[in-house]
Design a protein around this motif. Structure first.
Motif, PDB file in Angstrom:
ATOM      1  N   LEU A 123      -8.014  -3.958  -2.525  1.00 21.08           N
ATOM      2  CA  LEU A 123      -7.734  -2.553  -2.758  1.00 21.08           C
ATOM      3  C   LEU A 123      -7.031  -2.360  -4.094  1.00 21.08           C
ATOM      4  O   LEU A 123      -7.179  -1.326  -4.752  1.00 21.08           O
ATOM      5  CB  LEU A 123      -6.836  -2.012  -1.632  1.00 21.08           C
ATOM      6  N   SER A 124      -6.228  -3.338  -4.471  1.00 19.04           N
ATOM      7  CA  SER A 124      -5.545  -3.347  -5.764  1.00 19.04           C
ATOM      8  C   SER A 124      -5.216  -4.780  -6.111  1.00 19.04           C
ATOM      9  O   SER A 124      -5.214  -5.673  -5.243  1.00 19.04           O
ATOM     10  CB  SER A 124      -4.252  -2.513  -5.711  1.00 19.04           C
ATOM     11  N   PRO A 175      -6.977   0.020  -8.809  1.00 21.05           N
ATOM     12  CA  PRO A 175      -5.678  -0.068  -9.479  1.00 21.05           C
ATOM     13  C   PRO A 175      -5.344  -1.513  -9.846  1.00 21.05           C
ATOM     14  O   PRO A 175      -5.434  -2.420  -9.007  1.00 21.05           O
ATOM     15  CB  PRO A 175      -4.705   0.477  -8.432  1.00 21.05           C
ATOM     16  N   LEU A 176      -4.967  -1.719 -11.096  1.00 22.43           N
ATOM     17  CA  LEU A 176      -4.666  -3.058 -11.618  1.00 22.43           C
ATOM     18  C   LEU A 176      -3.356  -3.007 -12.380  1.00 22.43           C
ATOM     19  O   LEU A 176      -3.116  -2.080 -13.155  1.00 22.43           O
ATOM     20  CB  LEU A 176      -5.765  -3.523 -12.581  1.00 22.43           C
ATOM     21  N   LYS A 211     -10.131  -5.185   3.424  1.00 24.95           N
ATOM     22  CA  LYS A 211      -9.652  -5.015   2.054  1.00 24.95           C
ATOM     23  C   LYS A 211      -8.129  -5.157   2.019  1.00 24.95           C
ATOM     24  O   LYS A 211      -7.426  -4.673   2.910  1.00 24.95           O
ATOM     25  CB  LYS A 211     -10.050  -3.640   1.524  1.00 24.95           C
ATOM     26  N   LEU A 212      -7.618  -5.783   0.968  1.00 26.14           N
ATOM     27  CA  LEU A 212      -6.202  -6.106   0.870  1.00 26.14           C
ATOM     28  C   LEU A 212      -5.646  -5.706  -0.490  1.00 26.14           C
ATOM     29  O   LEU A 212      -6.378  -5.663  -1.480  1.00 26.14           O
ATOM     30  CB  LEU A 212      -5.998  -7.626   1.036  1.00 26.14           C
ATOM     31  N   HIS A 213      -4.346  -5.438  -0.527  1.00 32.13           N
ATOM     32  CA  HIS A 213      -3.639  -5.384  -1.799  1.00 32.13           C
ATOM     33  C   HIS A 213      -3.289  -6.828  -2.147  1.00 32.13           C
ATOM     34  O   HIS A 213      -2.501  -7.466  -1.442  1.00 32.13           O
ATOM     35  CB  HIS A 213      -2.371  -4.536  -1.682  1.00 32.13           C
ATOM     36  N   ILE A 214      -3.889  -7.354  -3.187  1.00 36.28           N
ATOM     37  CA  ILE A 214      -3.751  -8.777  -3.504  1.00 36.28           C
ATOM     38  C   ILE A 214      -2.807  -8.956  -4.680  1.00 36.28           C
ATOM     39  O   ILE A 214      -2.949  -8.307  -5.721  1.00 36.28           O
ATOM     40  CB  ILE A 214      -5.125  -9.414  -3.805  1.00 36.28           C
ATOM     41  N   ALA A 224       3.687   0.976  -5.068  1.00 36.93           N
ATOM     42  CA  ALA A 224       3.246   2.144  -5.819  1.00 36.93           C
ATOM     43  C   ALA A 224       1.731   2.229  -5.935  1.00 36.93           C
ATOM     44  O   ALA A 224       1.181   3.309  -6.190  1.00 36.93           O
ATOM     45  CB  ALA A 224       3.872   2.128  -7.215  1.00 36.93           C
ATOM     46  N   LEU A 225       1.039   1.118  -5.737  1.00 37.18           N
ATOM     47  CA  LEU A 225      -0.421   1.117  -5.823  1.00 37.18           C
ATOM     48  C   LEU A 225      -1.080   1.412  -4.486  1.00 37.18           C
ATOM     49  O   LEU A 225      -2.297   1.629  -4.431  1.00 37.18           O
ATOM     50  CB  LEU A 225      -0.930  -0.247  -6.317  1.00 37.18           C
ATOM     51  N   SER A 226      -0.311   1.413  -3.407  1.00 32.75           N
ATOM     52  CA  SER A 226      -0.913   1.563  -2.077  1.00 32.75           C
ATOM     53  C   SER A 226      -1.131   3.030  -1.721  1.00 32.75           C
ATOM     54  O   SER A 226      -0.541   3.927  -2.329  1.00 32.75           O
ATOM     55  CB  SER A 226      -0.025   0.901  -1.034  1.00 32.75           C
TER      56      SER A 226
END
Length: 203
Positions: A67-68, A151-152, A46-49, A201-203
């Motif tokens: 992840l976000s 989170p978006l 899973k990644l913050h994209i 901030a989303l991580s």
């Protein structure tokens, strides 16, 4: 610069060349093809994209790997798009296209882009025709975003001349929206530190 700032914040950062963009040999003629090519290249975690413009639409279709999601000047959130900008860039009139982007590029970068068009222009034109026609977008990510629980966030430049900032009004309530001052279509060029902070901030 954005990648360096994200790395400095502790992220392992990967920059993906979309088909027709950069140095990848991957082939695609539609958004669906692009999503498949990128999905095949990503590691099985899973990644913050983060995605920009057309890349933001790609990111939305990769939500099962995310992840976000952080969407910069996203395509697929409204109808209008600057067809003159698309025609200028694909036609090799790069200086004219840059006027719409609200940014400048060094002469060697412009020359490199012209060389890239000579090799990949047909694929880029096929992709462009599959997502927009006569100044109207033919894709939408709104329903897809509305169904997500992660989170978006979306970032728009207030006076963007490529994709209008008022498209933010179409986004569902589960997407946090940020506005930056200026006429650029490139939030990550205009203020990479701010964008890196929003991702962090989303991580």
């Amino acid at each position: 610069t954005l990648g360096r700032k994200l790395a400095a914040a502790g992220f392992r950062t990967m920059a993906v060349d979309l088909p027709g963009h950069g140095e990848t040999d991957a082939r695609a003629a539609s958004l669906t093809d692009i999503v498949a090519a990128v999905a095949a290249a990503l590691p099985p975690v899973k990644l913050h994209i983060l995605g920009h413009s057309l890349g933001a639409a790609v990111a939305a279709h990769l939500s099962d790997r995310a992840l976000s999601l952080t969407l910069l000047s996203p395509a697929g959130c409204g109808e209008e798009i600057n067809g003159e900008f698309i025609d200028a860039m694909l036609g090799g009139h790069i200086d004219h296209g840059l006027e719409f982007l609200g940014e400048t590029m060094p002469a060697d970068a412009v020359a490199g882009f012209a060389d890239h068009l000579s090799a990949h222009g047909r694929q880029l034109r096929d992709i462009a025709a599959s997502v927009a026609m006569e100044g109207r977008q033919t894709i939408s990510i709104l329903t897809r975003l509305e169904a997500l629980a992660m989170p978006l966030q979306a970032v728009f430049l207030r006076d963007d001349r490529v994709i209008p900032a008022h498209h933010a009004l179409n986004l569902p309530a589960n997407v946090a929206v940020r506005f930056m001052k200026g006429a650029s279509h490139l939030p990550h060029w205009r203020d990479p530190g701010l964008v890196a902070g929003l991702v962090g901030a989303l991580s």
